[in-house]
Design a protein around this motif. Structure first.
Motif, PDB file in Angstrom:
ATOM      1  N   GLN A  11       0.822  -1.220   0.000  1.00 49.30           N
ATOM      2  CA  GLN A  11       0.000   0.000   0.000  1.00 49.30           C
ATOM      3  C   GLN A  11       0.849   1.260   0.000  1.00 49.30           C
ATOM      4  OE1 GLN A  11      -2.365  -0.348   3.537  1.00 49.30           O
ATOM      5  NE2 GLN A  11      -3.019  -2.423   3.002  1.00 49.30           N
ATOM      6  N   LEU A  12       2.157   1.119   0.178  1.00 48.45           N
ATOM      7  CA  LEU A  12       3.023   2.284   0.319  1.00 48.45           C
ATOM      8  C   LEU A  12       4.311   1.978  -0.438  1.00 48.45           C
ATOM      9  CD1 LEU A  12       3.132   4.979   1.877  1.00 48.45           C
ATOM     10  CD2 LEU A  12       4.173   3.739   3.777  1.00 48.45           C
ATOM     11  N   THR A  13       4.568   2.763  -1.488  1.00 46.45           N
ATOM     12  CA  THR A  13       5.732   2.461  -2.326  1.00 46.45           C
ATOM     13  C   THR A  13       6.667   3.659  -2.471  1.00 46.45           C
ATOM     14  OG1 THR A  13       4.474   3.070  -4.290  1.00 46.45           O
ATOM     15  CG2 THR A  13       4.447   0.731  -3.672  1.00 46.45           C
ATOM     16  N   ASP A  14       6.335   4.768  -1.772  1.00 48.35           N
ATOM     17  CA  ASP A  14       7.103   6.016  -1.931  1.00 48.35           C
ATOM     18  C   ASP A  14       8.452   5.988  -1.216  1.00 48.35           C
ATOM     19  OD1 ASP A  14       5.052   7.059  -3.342  1.00 48.35           O
ATOM     20  OD2 ASP A  14       4.216   8.247  -1.683  1.00 48.35           O
ATOM     21  N   HIS A  15       9.249   7.034  -1.513  1.00 52.11           N
ATOM     22  CA  HIS A  15      10.408   7.364  -0.688  1.00 52.11           C
ATOM     23  C   HIS A  15       9.936   7.546   0.753  1.00 52.11           C
ATOM     24  CE1 HIS A  15      13.405   9.047  -3.856  1.00 52.11           C
ATOM     25  NE2 HIS A  15      12.797   7.951  -4.280  1.00 52.11           N
ATOM     26  N   THR A  16      10.779   7.209   1.717  1.00 51.53           N
ATOM     27  CA  THR A  16      10.361   7.258   3.125  1.00 51.53           C
ATOM     28  C   THR A  16      10.735   8.566   3.820  1.00 51.53           C
ATOM     29  OG1 THR A  16      12.414   6.133   3.684  1.00 51.53           O
ATOM     30  CG2 THR A  16      10.443   4.759   3.452  1.00 51.53           C
ATOM     31  N   SER A  17      11.378   9.472   3.100  1.00 49.82           N
ATOM     32  CA  SER A  17      11.792  10.749   3.706  1.00 49.82           C
ATOM     33  C   SER A  17      10.585  11.444   4.331  1.00 49.82           C
ATOM     34  CB  SER A  17      12.414  11.645   2.627  1.00 49.82           C
ATOM     35  OG  SER A  17      12.796  12.872   3.182  1.00 49.82           O
ATOM     36  N   GLY A  18      10.714  11.831   5.611  1.00 48.49           N
ATOM     37  CA  GLY A  18       9.638  12.549   6.287  1.00 48.49           C
ATOM     38  C   GLY A  18       8.615  11.657   6.964  1.00 48.49           C
ATOM     39  N   MET A  19       8.641  10.338   6.700  1.00 46.94           N
ATOM     40  CA  MET A  19       7.674   9.442   7.354  1.00 46.94           C
ATOM     41  C   MET A  19       8.093   9.153   8.799  1.00 46.94           C
ATOM     42  SD  MET A  19       6.784   6.585   4.462  1.00 46.94           S
ATOM     43  CE  MET A  19       6.364   7.059   2.772  1.00 46.94           C
ATOM     44  N   ALA A  20       7.106   8.874   9.653  1.00 47.56           N
ATOM     45  CA  ALA A  20       7.356   8.495  11.053  1.00 47.56           C
ATOM     46  C   ALA A  20       8.375   9.442  11.690  1.00 47.56           C
ATOM     47  CB  ALA A  20       7.838   7.042  11.154  1.00 47.56           C
ATOM     48  N   LYS A  21       8.007  10.709  11.706  1.00 47.41           N
ATOM     49  CA  LYS A  21       8.932  11.766  12.128  1.00 47.41           C
ATOM     50  C   LYS A  21       9.589  11.431  13.478  1.00 47.41           C
ATOM     51  CE  LYS A  21       9.241  16.789  12.441  1.00 47.41           C
ATOM     52  NZ  LYS A  21       9.398  17.117  13.850  1.00 47.41           N
ATOM     53  N   GLY A  35      16.548   6.136  -1.129  1.00 46.29           N
ATOM     54  CA  GLY A  35      15.382   6.853  -0.623  1.00 46.29           C
ATOM     55  C   GLY A  35      14.331   5.958   0.013  1.00 46.29           C
ATOM     56  N   HIS A  36      14.385   4.651  -0.263  1.00 49.99           N
ATOM     57  CA  HIS A  36      13.421   3.717   0.311  1.00 49.99           C
ATOM     58  C   HIS A  36      14.076   3.021   1.504  1.00 49.99           C
ATOM     59  CE1 HIS A  36      11.996   4.308  -3.823  1.00 49.99           C
ATOM     60  NE2 HIS A  36      10.784   4.071  -3.343  1.00 49.99           N
ATOM     61  N   MET A  37      14.154   3.754   2.621  1.00 52.53           N
ATOM     62  CA  MET A  37      14.884   3.269   3.781  1.00 52.53           C
ATOM     63  C   MET A  37      14.046   2.293   4.595  1.00 52.53           C
ATOM     64  SD  MET A  37      17.204   5.355   2.922  1.00 52.53           S
ATOM     65  CE  MET A  37      18.441   5.248   4.183  1.00 52.53           C
ATOM     66  N   PHE A  38      14.734   1.566   5.490  1.00 51.73           N
ATOM     67  CA  PHE A  38      14.046   0.758   6.493  1.00 51.73           C
ATOM     68  C   PHE A  38      13.710   1.685   7.666  1.00 51.73           C
ATOM     69  CE2 PHE A  38      14.152  -1.835  10.376  1.00 51.73           C
ATOM     70  CZ  PHE A  38      13.206  -2.804  10.059  1.00 51.73           C
ATOM     71  N   ILE A  39      12.426   1.746   8.036  1.00 49.97           N
ATOM     72  CA  ILE A  39      11.977   2.616   9.135  1.00 49.97           C
ATOM     73  C   ILE A  39      12.071   1.811  10.440  1.00 49.97           C
ATOM     74  CG2 ILE A  39      10.079   4.002  10.049  1.00 49.97           C
ATOM     75  CD1 ILE A  39       8.991   4.102   7.117  1.00 49.97           C
ATOM     76  N   THR A  40      12.992   2.204  11.319  1.00 50.19           N
ATOM     77  CA  THR A  40      13.229   1.411  12.536  1.00 50.19           C
ATOM     78  C   THR A  40      12.262   1.786  13.648  1.00 50.19           C
ATOM     79  OG1 THR A  40      14.737   2.848  13.777  1.00 50.19           O
ATOM     80  CG2 THR A  40      15.685   1.607  11.941  1.00 50.19           C
TER      81      THR A  40
END
Lengths: 261, 261
Positions: free
Chosen positions: A19-29, A247-252
């Motif tokens: 459902q989410l394929t974007d760059h992760t910049s700015g997510m889960a601040k 840009g598609h990082m792992f969000i820890t």
């Protein structure tokens, strides 16, 4: 849905479900995002040692146990096979595929590494009133190969790659003070000022990312870049290596406020 | 000859020549001294990962390339086979010999690790007017096994060992501020106050070292201890493991002032 305010596990589930394929910049601040390197276990010791010997360019955040898809600290419930939106598959140092799921490639012999990313300290620089030009200009950060050798570990060797942010010298001093406290994500700058001193001959042509405007009263400020461990690992031409796509990082699961230094 | 003012390489040469056999405490003032663990290469990855996962108890300073007798940063010209005054040889987890030279045991398959030691921050505590009781009483520092599990890495697992220094609560707060900046050598305390909370039932009977006086207005302050990696490695019963003998540290070429944090 405001992705900035979502929890990491929620976003990783959305990524896993496609459902989410974007760059992760700015997510889960405020949550740490990480570069990903996945290698067969026979390379794990030298790569771990490479990270230890090059803490500014390769700030290791976490490493999986061999064959495990989760991480002991940064993603206890994570599945590294599905929770990155885009992976790159390399064989013998050649990019052969970009994919959103690596379950078919992952074996009991793989080890996954999470490496700090400068997205983390950009929040702190912005909060201190320091401009982040590539965000202002909506570009990817400019990155350059240097003539500074990384410390060699076994077959892993090469020069370090840096990211660059232009600012005034006063802001550069402030940025140095601030990033000194972010040792887990590159720490203080590697160089300030004349690009040629570190082997960069044309600042308007980055090797990766996109160029940004440097104003007359500004100097370029260079930080170690998480591209380094990937490029060094690729030079060793492992039969298989998997990374996140840029840009598609792992969000820890770890918040900036939990970093001890 | 005042050993406090000698350079590390001079002292290591004297040790190598058999002219110096004492404890190294106080020698080469300001230079980092290190705990030593030497293992066959098949254990090196899990031991390196153990250090990474337990930075407070096992602050890794440097690691040799496999089969090399020197260290890339902390002892470029060193010979780990002769420059520690006393070594302990363990086979399958049993101490079999104490010796002053390990050249006959060292092979192209060995890896040497240097691990930070709390000798380093004691100078800074003394400079801030904080008492170091075991120095006042001319004892070895008291060390205790705790009920706090270290983070497991492969076959390396077990509880952490701590060293203890008694002081007032005000001094404990100051000592915490100071040692926070010594991340390379254990960092901030692991516990302050009630020993039972970390599984120490009799503070007057340390598991290693010697007891020290705790005054009525003082609390015990506990730091991670370099004994931890040795004891954890021994529990894994490697066929061969070599360490320094207690108090006979490896004197490195790096000065305290060069530690970045």
């Amino acid at each position: 849905m405001n992705l900035q305010d979502q929890q990491p596990h929620t976003l990783r589930k959305m990524i896993s479900d496609g459902q989410l394929t974007d760059h992760t910049s700015g997510m889960a601040k405020g949550f740490i995002q990480a570069n990903v390197v996945i290698l067969p276990s026979k390379y794990a010791y030298d790569f771990l040692k490479f990270c230890f010997k090059n803490p500014k360019t390769c700030p290791l955040l976490d490493v999986s146990e061999t064959g495990e898809t989760s991480f002991p600290i940064y993603g206890k419930e994570a599945n590294i096979c599905t929770e990155v939106a885009a992976y790159r598959i390399y064989r013998n140092g050649e990019l052969i595929e970009t994919t959103s799921n690596i379950s078919h490639l992952f074996t009991k012999d793989m080890v996954s590494f999470l490496i700090g990313c400068s997205f983390t300290f950009e929040h702190a620089l912005l909060a201190a009133g320091i401009p982040i030009r590539h965000l202002e200009e909506k570009h990817n950060v400019p990155m350059y190969m240097t003539n500074i050798p990384a410390n060699t570990s076994g077959q892993f060797k090469g020069n370090i790659t840096v990211s660059m942010r232009p600012m005034t010298m006063q802001q550069a001093i402030k940025a140095t003070e601030i990033t000194t406290h972010f040792n887990n994500v590159h720490g203080a700058p590697i160089h300030i000022g004349n690009p040629e001193e570190i082997g960069i001959n044309n600042i308007t042509q980055p090797d990766f990312g996109e160029p940004v405007t440097i104003k007359d009263n500004e100097v370029p400020v260079f930080w170690g870049c998480g591209v380094t461990p990937q490029s060094v690992a690729l030079d060793a031409k492992p039969e298989l290596m998997i990374t996140h796509a840029p840009g598609h990082m792992f969000i820890t699961d770890i918040h900036e406020s939990q970093l001890s230094n």
